[in-house]
Structures are given as structure tokens and as C-alpha cells.
Design a protein around this motif. Sequence first.
Motif, short mmCIF file in Angstrom:
data_model
loop_
_atom_site.label_atom_id
_atom_site.label_comp_id
_atom_site.label_asym_id
_atom_site.label_seq_id
_atom_site.Cartn_x
_atom_site.Cartn_y
_atom_site.Cartn_z
N ALA A 47 0.83 -1.21 0.00
CA ALA A 47 0.00 0.00 0.00
C ALA A 47 0.86 1.26 0.00
CB ALA A 47 -0.94 -0.01 1.20
N THR A 48 1.96 1.22 0.75
CA THR A 48 2.88 2.35 0.80
C THR A 48 3.44 2.66 -0.58
OG1 THR A 48 3.45 1.93 3.11
CG2 THR A 48 5.07 3.16 1.82
N LEU A 49 3.83 1.63 -1.30
CA LEU A 49 4.41 1.82 -2.63
C LEU A 49 3.40 2.34 -3.64
CD1 LEU A 49 6.77 -1.27 -3.01
CD2 LEU A 49 7.33 1.03 -2.23
N GLN A 50 2.11 2.13 -3.37
CA GLN A 50 1.06 2.55 -4.30
C GLN A 50 0.56 3.97 -4.07
OE1 GLN A 50 0.17 0.67 -6.95
NE2 GLN A 50 1.82 -0.65 -6.24
N GLN A 51 0.99 4.62 -3.01
CA GLN A 51 0.51 5.96 -2.70
C GLN A 51 0.87 6.94 -3.81
OE1 GLN A 51 2.42 6.66 1.07
NE2 GLN A 51 0.64 5.96 2.22
N ALA A 52 -0.16 7.59 -4.37
CA ALA A 52 0.06 8.52 -5.48
C ALA A 52 0.63 9.85 -5.02
CB ALA A 52 -1.26 8.74 -6.21
N ASN A 53 0.29 10.29 -3.83
CA ASN A 53 0.71 11.61 -3.37
C ASN A 53 1.84 11.50 -2.34
OD1 ASN A 53 -0.86 10.49 -1.35
ND2 ASN A 53 -1.82 12.43 -0.79
N ALA A 54 2.79 10.61 -2.62
CA ALA A 54 3.89 10.39 -1.67
C ALA A 54 5.19 10.11 -2.41
CB ALA A 54 3.55 9.22 -0.75
N LEU A 55 6.26 10.34 -1.69
CA LEU A 55 7.61 10.02 -2.14
C LEU A 55 8.19 9.08 -1.10
CD1 LEU A 55 10.11 10.63 -3.96
CD2 LEU A 55 10.62 12.52 -2.41
N ASN A 56 8.42 7.82 -1.46
CA ASN A 56 8.93 6.80 -0.54
C ASN A 56 10.29 6.33 -1.01
OD1 ASN A 56 6.60 6.23 1.35
ND2 ASN A 56 5.58 6.01 -0.62
N LEU A 57 11.31 6.64 -0.22
CA LEU A 57 12.68 6.33 -0.60
C LEU A 57 13.35 5.45 0.45
CD1 LEU A 57 13.67 9.94 -1.71
CD2 LEU A 57 13.05 8.02 -3.20
#
Length: 184
Positions: A47-57
Motif C-alpha cells: 500500500a505504501t508503494l502505491q501511494q500517489a501523493n507520496a515520495l517513498n525512498l
Amino acid sequence: MVKLVPLQPEHVVPFYTWLRDPEAIAYSLSAFQRMTTTAQIDQWFAATLQQANALNLGIYWEETHALIGYAGLSNISATNQSGEYFIFIGERAAWGKGVGTAVTKQILHLGFTSHPLNRIMLTVSEPNTGGLKAYTKAGFVVEGRLRQAACRQGVFHDKIVMSVLKAEWKPQGVPGGEPNRGNP
């Protein structure tokens, strides 16, 4: 010291250990307090990787390429030109070595240069003195306090609201400020 790389599905494995470590998750997402199975962690990570309004590094040691945590921006609003900073360093060997400050500076750099943000905010648990110190060093200022907003091990504590505005942000030497576009 560290470099940032976009998280990929295969990066979930270290989270299995980290999210089961009570000390590592003490001041992290409330959701982390309830995750006990691999399936729950897999579901959260996907779910975290699918967030459209986020930057996950992913946060990687530069020399060993080992994943030590993740950081980024959530709730990115194009209308308000704002986002919320987060960081989780799960690898205990990275604690107390300046990683939090270095990563925070890199994410601020990305938020204000690669994304058209005007404001980046965060909340931090008051007992998390290491986090407060890192965020202050990176340029965040205290905006306010959410009284007794978090409960850990039956004890309530305040959350401190901090932010940086683009107009007050001072770019500081940001090695590795741009995330790699592939594997570490």
C-alpha cells in the motif's frame, strides 16, 4: 554517508525484523504497533508503494548498499504546495550516527527543488529527543504541540508539530540529494 533510492517491492524483507522490534517502532506510525505478521507487513508495504501523493525512498549506507530504513514525503498537496516528512531508521547500527539529520536535509532538498513545495511539516513524539535534534539541525522549527496525541505502552505523550517553509530553507551541503533511479 547514505543515499536514497526509490523503494521497490523486494525491499520489504528488512522490515520484517524492524517492525517487530519494539524499540525501533517506539515512536513510529501507530500502524506499526499493530503489525505482527509477515502478511500484515507485506500488505502495508504494498500500500505504501502505491501511494500517489507520496515520495517513498529507501535509505542505504553508501559504502555497503545495505538498506537501513526509509524516508520521504506523504500527503503531498499540489494545491497547497505542501507535504509531510517522515523517516524510519530500522537498523539499530545506524542510530546516533547523524543519519537522521543527513536524510532529513536530503528530503528537504528534494521537496523544495524537485517538487514545487512551499511547506514541509512533520510531527514528532516529544520523548524522541534524537528526532527533535535531527529535525532542528536540518532547519525545522516548532509550530505547536498536540497534547497527549500518542499513547505508547499505556503512557500518553505530546506530539510536536514542526515545519520548514521554502523561504526560510537554507540549502546545506546535500551529498546524494537526488535519489538514484535504480537499485543501490
